[in-house]
Every structure is written in C-alpha cells, then in structure tokens.
Motif scaffolding. Structure first.
Motif, mmCIF file in Angstrom:
data_model
loop_
_atom_site.group_PDB
_atom_site.id
_atom_site.type_symbol
_atom_site.label_atom_id
_atom_site.label_comp_id
_atom_site.label_asym_id
_atom_site.label_seq_id
_atom_site.Cartn_x
_atom_site.Cartn_y
_atom_site.Cartn_z
ATOM 1 N N CYS A 38 0.846 -1.345 0.109
ATOM 2 C CA CYS A 38 -0.002 -0.028 0.004
ATOM 3 C C CYS A 38 0.895 1.268 0.010
ATOM 4 N N LYS A 39 1.999 1.159 0.765
ATOM 5 C CA LYS A 39 2.798 2.288 0.787
ATOM 6 C C LYS A 39 3.608 2.647 -0.699
ATOM 7 N N GLN A 40 3.754 1.393 -1.266
ATOM 8 C CA GLN A 40 4.639 1.697 -2.610
ATOM 9 C C GLN A 40 3.465 1.818 -3.626
ATOM 10 N N ARG A 41 2.260 1.777 -3.476
ATOM 11 C CA ARG A 41 1.404 1.994 -4.690
ATOM 12 C C ARG A 41 0.135 2.856 -3.975
ATOM 13 N N PHE A 45 -5.247 3.267 -4.086
ATOM 14 C CA PHE A 45 -6.177 3.242 -2.919
ATOM 15 C C PHE A 45 -6.804 4.704 -2.480
ATOM 16 N N GLN A 46 -6.459 5.514 -3.490
ATOM 17 C CA GLN A 46 -6.872 7.026 -3.334
ATOM 18 C C GLN A 46 -8.478 6.972 -2.948
ATOM 19 N N ASN A 47 -9.416 5.820 -3.494
ATOM 20 C CA ASN A 47 -10.620 6.164 -3.211
ATOM 21 C C ASN A 47 -11.059 5.136 -2.304
ATOM 22 N N THR A 48 -10.189 4.812 -1.431
ATOM 23 C CA THR A 48 -10.352 3.660 -0.471
ATOM 24 C C THR A 48 -10.529 4.322 0.930
ATOM 25 N N GLN A 49 -11.788 4.117 1.550
ATOM 26 C CA GLN A 49 -12.139 4.955 2.621
ATOM 27 C C GLN A 49 -11.314 4.288 4.097
ATOM 28 N N GLN A 50 -11.319 3.124 4.063
ATOM 29 C CA GLN A 50 -10.771 2.236 5.115
ATOM 30 C C GLN A 50 -9.228 1.810 5.074
ATOM 31 N N MET A 51 -8.847 1.318 5.817
ATOM 32 C CA MET A 51 -7.560 0.403 5.748
ATOM 33 C C MET A 51 -7.765 -0.836 4.623
ATOM 34 N N TRP A 52 -6.860 -0.991 3.956
ATOM 35 C CA TRP A 52 -6.823 -2.258 3.072
ATOM 36 C C TRP A 52 -5.823 -3.054 3.152
ATOM 37 N N PRO A 53 -5.870 -4.347 3.229
ATOM 38 C CA PRO A 53 -7.053 -5.113 3.601
ATOM 39 C C PRO A 53 -7.774 -4.736 5.013
#
Length: 247
Positions: A38-41, A45-53
């Motif tokens: 997630c840190k590298q890309r 996840f710009q439109n992700t409202q919560q932590m992924w996964p």
C-alpha cells in the motif's frame, strides 16, 4: 544428547513442532506485506475509505492459511502481482474454498491459457532435469521472450529467475501434484506430458543435429539423452491411443 548436557539447556529453547501455532507469525507476515504494498502504490487506494485489507479480511486470510506459510506466501504473491486489481483478487481468494488446490485453480483461471502457455506449463512439470529458460525455449521451439511471458501468467506460484540463464522453480511441489491429479485439477489437468516431451525432444534433434555432430548445448543434450526416458514414462502412464494422439 548434546542439547541436554552442559550449558546447552540454558541457551536453547525446545519447541514442539506438532503443537506449534504459526497463526500469529502468518498474521504478522500478511500485515507487513500488505502494508508495504500500500505504501509503494498509494494511487491504487486513493478512493479507499478504510484500511486495506480490512482487519477482518486479514484475519480470514490467516485462518485460511491454516498454519501453512506456503499458502500465505502464494496468496500474497497472487494478490499483489502486477496483473489485475488487487482488491478483486483478494475477494476471489476470500470467496474460494480452503486449501492450496482452489488457490492454484484461481491462478490458472486468470492466466491466458493459449497453446504456448500449455506447452511451457507442461514442460516445467515433466522435465526430467532443470533447464535454463534459454535452453527450455530451444527445446520447445519458442523464443525466450515467449517462455518468460507465459511464466509471468503464473508468477505467484513459481519462481522466475532474474535472467534467462537461470532455472524456473515451483514454489511448492504440491503444484506439480495438483496438475498431475485429474480429480484435483479437473480442467487444468496436464495429461500426455511425457509423450509431448518426447515429441518435442525428437523435433529438437531433427532441427538442430547434423550427421556425426555432437550436441552443442544443454537443450540438444537433453533431447538426445531424455527422449527415450519420456517415451518409457509415456508408455507406462497412458493408453496407446492417448500416446498416438500426442504424437
């Protein structure tokens, strides 16, 4: 005896592997790999409202691993490789049945299974001994670029060498067992591989060997030394009609 005498007991920790629970270590591994991804890309996840996964999805993945690091590592590689949406692939894994077999089937179902792919997959399963990508390409009458392209389709369950002089390796022997068991692999079953390897070896010999000429490279040597071994295995492993079909 050495670990129970002298200073050894005070310096060692005994662990009963049959009762060891790797669940915590697997959860830590999964969390670390996904955080790093997630840190590298971040753009993914710009439109992700919560932590992924989500924490519950991580917990579900750890539970599905059932203490097997090979499952966790294969899942991570499948989800985080550079093909397709990682969010969609995570859901595919979470919606599949437990175990490595459904995971192998999921990876293969996402692959572009054309003739070249089937040829390369069959070869890496049935090779009697390892060949570099360069030599494998020559044996199969393909280019190295085509071989690498096909291998990239299943990069989450194999190890592709950094250059064409290296060997392709399976992440786990269970993948070979899966492909050779029709009841497990179903439509991904790889029959007639021994017969096909024999045919490809003979074709390589016909194309490259001249009269009174010794094989020049490992592909030619493999063809000369192993074609009869593949024939013997093919005769013992399938009906004569199937062997004729492959030839």
């Amino acid at each position: 005896m050495a670990f129970t005498s002298g200073h050894a007991p005070s310096m060692t920790c005994f662990m009963k592997l049959e009762t060891f629970d790797a669940g915590h270590d697997i959860s830590t591994f999964l969390t670390s790999r996904f955080d790093e991804f997630c840190k590298q890309r971040p753009r993914l996840f710009q439109n992700t409202q919560q932590m992924w996964p989500a924490s519950e999805d991580l917990a579900a993945l750890a539970e599905r691993s059932d203490g097997l690091f090979i499952f966790a590592a294969t899942v991570v590689s499948f989800i985080l490789n550079d093909t397709g949406s990682p969010q969609d692939k995570l859901q595919q894994v979470l919606n599949s049945h437990l175990g490595l077999d459904p995971l192998y089937a999921q990876v293969l179902s996402n692959a572009n299974r054309d003739d070249a792919f089937t040829k390369v997959l069959s070869a890496i399963i049935y090779l009697k001994r390892q060949l570099s990508i360069t030599d494998l390409a020559k044996l199969l009458d393909l280019t190295s670029e085509v071989v690498v392209t096909q291998l990239m389709e299943i990069q989450s369950i194999i190890r592709i060498p950094p250059d064409n002089q290296g060997f392709v390796q399976l992440n786990h022997a269970s993948f070979r067992d899966f492909l050779l068991d029709k009841t497990r692999s179903k439509e991904y079953y790889q029959p007639l591989g021994e017969a096909r390897m024999m045919v490809w070896s003979l074709a390589c010999m016909v194309k490259y060997l001249k009269q009174d000429q010794w094989p020049r490279d490992k592909a030619e040597k493999y063809a000369c030394l192993e074609w009869c071994s593949h024939l013997e295995s093919a005769i013992g492993g399938c009906e004569s009609g199937e062997l004729a079909t492959a030839m």
